[in-house]
Design a protein around this motif. Structure first.
Motif, PDB file in Angstrom:
ATOM      1  N   ALA A 141       0.830  -1.205   0.000  1.00 27.38           N
ATOM      2  CA  ALA A 141       0.000   0.000   0.000  1.00 27.38           C
ATOM      3  C   ALA A 141       0.865   1.256   0.000  1.00 27.38           C
ATOM      4  N   PHE A 142       1.962   1.225   0.755  1.00 27.87           N
ATOM      5  CA  PHE A 142       2.877   2.358   0.734  1.00 27.87           C
ATOM      6  C   PHE A 142       3.475   2.534  -0.655  1.00 27.87           C
ATOM      7  N   ALA A 143       3.842   1.449  -1.287  1.00 28.40           N
ATOM      8  CA  ALA A 143       4.411   1.527  -2.635  1.00 28.40           C
ATOM      9  C   ALA A 143       3.398   2.136  -3.610  1.00 28.40           C
ATOM     10  N   VAL A 144       2.169   1.673  -3.558  1.00 26.53           N
ATOM     11  CA  VAL A 144       1.129   2.185  -4.457  1.00 26.53           C
ATOM     12  C   VAL A 144       0.883   3.667  -4.189  1.00 26.53           C
ATOM     13  N   GLY A 145       0.674   4.021  -2.934  1.00 25.95           N
ATOM     14  CA  GLY A 145       0.367   5.413  -2.594  1.00 25.95           C
ATOM     15  C   GLY A 145       1.487   6.375  -2.936  1.00 25.95           C
ATOM     16  N   LEU A 146       2.722   5.985  -2.653  1.00 28.03           N
ATOM     17  CA  LEU A 146       3.852   6.872  -2.942  1.00 28.03           C
ATOM     18  C   LEU A 146       4.103   6.995  -4.446  1.00 28.03           C
ATOM     19  N   PHE A 147       3.877   5.911  -5.180  1.00 29.75           N
ATOM     20  CA  PHE A 147       4.029   5.996  -6.633  1.00 29.75           C
ATOM     21  C   PHE A 147       2.981   6.940  -7.226  1.00 29.75           C
ATOM     22  N   VAL A 148       1.730   6.758  -6.820  1.00 28.63           N
ATOM     23  CA  VAL A 148       0.643   7.568  -7.380  1.00 28.63           C
ATOM     24  C   VAL A 148       0.777   9.035  -6.964  1.00 28.63           C
ATOM     25  N   ALA A 149       1.393   9.301  -5.823  1.00 29.31           N
ATOM     26  CA  ALA A 149       1.594  10.683  -5.392  1.00 29.31           C
ATOM     27  C   ALA A 149       2.420  11.463  -6.416  1.00 29.31           C
ATOM     28  N   TRP A 150       3.255  10.790  -7.181  1.00 27.19           N
ATOM     29  CA  TRP A 150       4.086  11.448  -8.186  1.00 27.19           C
ATOM     30  C   TRP A 150       3.423  11.494  -9.565  1.00 27.19           C
ATOM     31  N   GLU A 199      -0.871  24.540 -23.786  1.00 29.03           N
ATOM     32  CA  GLU A 199      -0.561  24.162 -25.163  1.00 29.03           C
ATOM     33  C   GLU A 199       0.858  24.543 -25.576  1.00 29.03           C
ATOM     34  N   THR A 200       1.304  25.717 -25.202  1.00 35.71           N
ATOM     35  CA  THR A 200       2.610  26.183 -25.664  1.00 35.71           C
ATOM     36  C   THR A 200       3.764  25.667 -24.812  1.00 35.71           C
ATOM     37  N   SER A 201       3.614  25.661 -23.519  1.00 34.26           N
ATOM     38  CA  SER A 201       4.723  25.303 -22.629  1.00 34.26           C
ATOM     39  C   SER A 201       4.842  23.811 -22.382  1.00 34.26           C
ATOM     40  N   PHE A 202       3.731  23.136 -22.317  1.00 37.00           N
ATOM     41  CA  PHE A 202       3.788  21.734 -21.929  1.00 37.00           C
ATOM     42  C   PHE A 202       4.510  20.875 -22.957  1.00 37.00           C
ATOM     43  N   ALA A 203       4.465  21.266 -24.210  1.00 34.38           N
ATOM     44  CA  ALA A 203       5.158  20.492 -25.244  1.00 34.38           C
ATOM     45  C   ALA A 203       6.662  20.455 -25.009  1.00 34.38           C
ATOM     46  N   THR A 204       7.210  21.537 -24.457  1.00 29.83           N
ATOM     47  CA  THR A 204       8.657  21.576 -24.224  1.00 29.83           C
ATOM     48  C   THR A 204       9.049  20.994 -22.871  1.00 29.83           C
ATOM     49  N   ILE A 205       8.187  21.136 -21.870  1.00 30.83           N
ATOM     50  CA  ILE A 205       8.562  20.657 -20.533  1.00 30.83           C
ATOM     51  C   ILE A 205       8.029  19.271 -20.226  1.00 30.83           C
ATOM     52  N   ALA A 206       7.106  18.756 -21.024  1.00 33.94           N
ATOM     53  CA  ALA A 206       6.469  17.468 -20.712  1.00 33.94           C
ATOM     54  C   ALA A 206       7.437  16.289 -20.661  1.00 33.94           C
ATOM     55  N   PRO A 207       8.300  16.081 -21.661  1.00 39.25           N
ATOM     56  CA  PRO A 207       9.166  14.889 -21.588  1.00 39.25           C
ATOM     57  C   PRO A 207      10.037  14.837 -20.332  1.00 39.25           C
ATOM     58  N   PRO A 208      10.788  15.900 -19.996  1.00 37.89           N
ATOM     59  CA  PRO A 208      11.589  15.800 -18.768  1.00 37.89           C
ATOM     60  C   PRO A 208      10.724  15.740 -17.508  1.00 37.89           C
ATOM     61  N   PHE A 209       9.625  16.458 -17.502  1.00 34.96           N
ATOM     62  CA  PHE A 209       8.738  16.463 -16.338  1.00 34.96           C
ATOM     63  C   PHE A 209       8.159  15.074 -16.088  1.00 34.96           C
ATOM     64  N   LEU A 210       7.630  14.449 -17.117  1.00 34.59           N
ATOM     65  CA  LEU A 210       7.021  13.133 -16.959  1.00 34.59           C
ATOM     66  C   LEU A 210       8.055  12.063 -16.613  1.00 34.59           C
ATOM     67  N   LEU A 211       9.241  12.153 -17.211  1.00 36.38           N
ATOM     68  CA  LEU A 211      10.301  11.211 -16.869  1.00 36.38           C
ATOM     69  C   LEU A 211      10.708  11.378 -15.399  1.00 36.38           C
ATOM     70  N   GLY A 212      10.861  12.618 -14.956  1.00 31.09           N
ATOM     71  CA  GLY A 212      11.198  12.875 -13.554  1.00 31.09           C
ATOM     72  C   GLY A 212      10.141  12.344 -12.610  1.00 31.09           C
ATOM     73  N   CYS A 213       8.877  12.535 -12.955  1.00 32.92           N
ATOM     74  CA  CYS A 213       7.782  12.004 -12.122  1.00 32.92           C
ATOM     75  C   CYS A 213       7.837  10.479 -12.067  1.00 32.92           C
ATOM     76  N   LEU A 214       8.091   9.845 -13.201  1.00 35.33           N
ATOM     77  CA  LEU A 214       8.184   8.385 -13.237  1.00 35.33           C
ATOM     78  C   LEU A 214       9.344   7.893 -12.380  1.00 35.33           C
ATOM     79  N   VAL A 215      10.496   8.519 -12.513  1.00 32.47           N
ATOM     80  CA  VAL A 215      11.679   8.102 -11.744  1.00 32.47           C
ATOM     81  C   VAL A 215      11.433   8.286 -10.251  1.00 32.47           C
ATOM     82  N   PHE A 216      10.941   9.458  -9.858  1.00 29.94           N
ATOM     83  CA  PHE A 216      10.680   9.693  -8.435  1.00 29.94           C
ATOM     84  C   PHE A 216       9.563   8.795  -7.910  1.00 29.94           C
ATOM     85  N   GLY A 217       8.571   8.501  -8.752  1.00 24.78           N
ATOM     86  CA  GLY A 217       7.502   7.597  -8.337  1.00 24.78           C
ATOM     87  C   GLY A 217       8.029   6.197  -8.070  1.00 24.78           C
ATOM     88  N   ILE A 218       8.880   5.700  -8.955  1.00 25.18           N
ATOM     89  CA  ILE A 218       9.454   4.359  -8.778  1.00 25.18           C
ATOM     90  C   ILE A 218      10.368   4.321  -7.556  1.00 25.18           C
TER      91      ILE A 218
END
Length: 169
Positions: A45-54, A122-141
């Motif tokens: 449960a801690f693993a699930v909750g902490l992953f989803v928090a990111w 629309e304008t900003s997310f295209a440039t910041i999305a890849p690093p942002f989402l990768l960072g969220c995935l790494v910190f979530g794991i």
């Protein structure tokens, strides 16, 4: 000790069963394993909750509940831990995720100012999305692994301590 400490901060099962966004799970919420706090269900449960928090999405509680049901871990712990991300903690957490993702992708960090508008998304997310989402995935794991190992170790230490006390008596 961990069980008492964890139960102290958990929402009541009745409150979660009646939550407007969690009612969608219907009879799945009647599984007693989802409400039991055991040495097997708590670390998961801690693993699930902490992953989803990111996970950068609205209604994280619903995703945490769905994953708790899928992995058959304690639902209240999973749902409660997503509250780590709140309006106060979200900006520094997600900024840290963006910086880490940019470093991992060898992507230069860009200065940006947040605006609450669809045009900014629309304008900003295209440039910041890849690093942002990768960072969220790494910190979530990483958070999920650290949370799982820490709670499992704490639980085992607590059981070992109780056995030692019984043996001394």
């Amino acid at each position: 000790m961990p069980k008492k400490l964890i139960k102290k901060f958990l929402p009541k099962p009745e409150v979660l069963r009646e939550h407007k966004y969690l009612r969608m799970f219907g009879d799945l919420l009647n599984n007693p394993n989802l409400w039991a706090l055991t040495r097997r269900s708590a670390p998961g449960a801690f693993a699930v909750g902490l992953f989803v928090a990111w996970v950068p999405m609205p209604f994280q509680m619903v995703l945490a509940a769905a994953l708790a049901i899928a992995f058959n871990v304690n639902l209240p712990v999973s749902v409660a831990l997503v509250w780590i991300t709140n309006p106060v903690t979200m900006p520094p957490m997600f900024y840290l995720a963006y910086i880490a993702g940019a470093k991992l992708l060898h992507h230069p960090t860009e200065q940006f100012s947040f605006e609450l508008s669809w045009h900014w998304v629309e304008t900003s997310f295209a440039t910041i999305a890849p690093p942002f989402l990768l960072g969220c995935l790494v910190f979530g794991i990483i958070s999920a692994i650290v949370g799982y190992v820490a709670v499992r170790s704490l639980w085992q230490y607590s059981i070992y301590s109780q056995w030692q006390k019984r043996r001394r008596k």
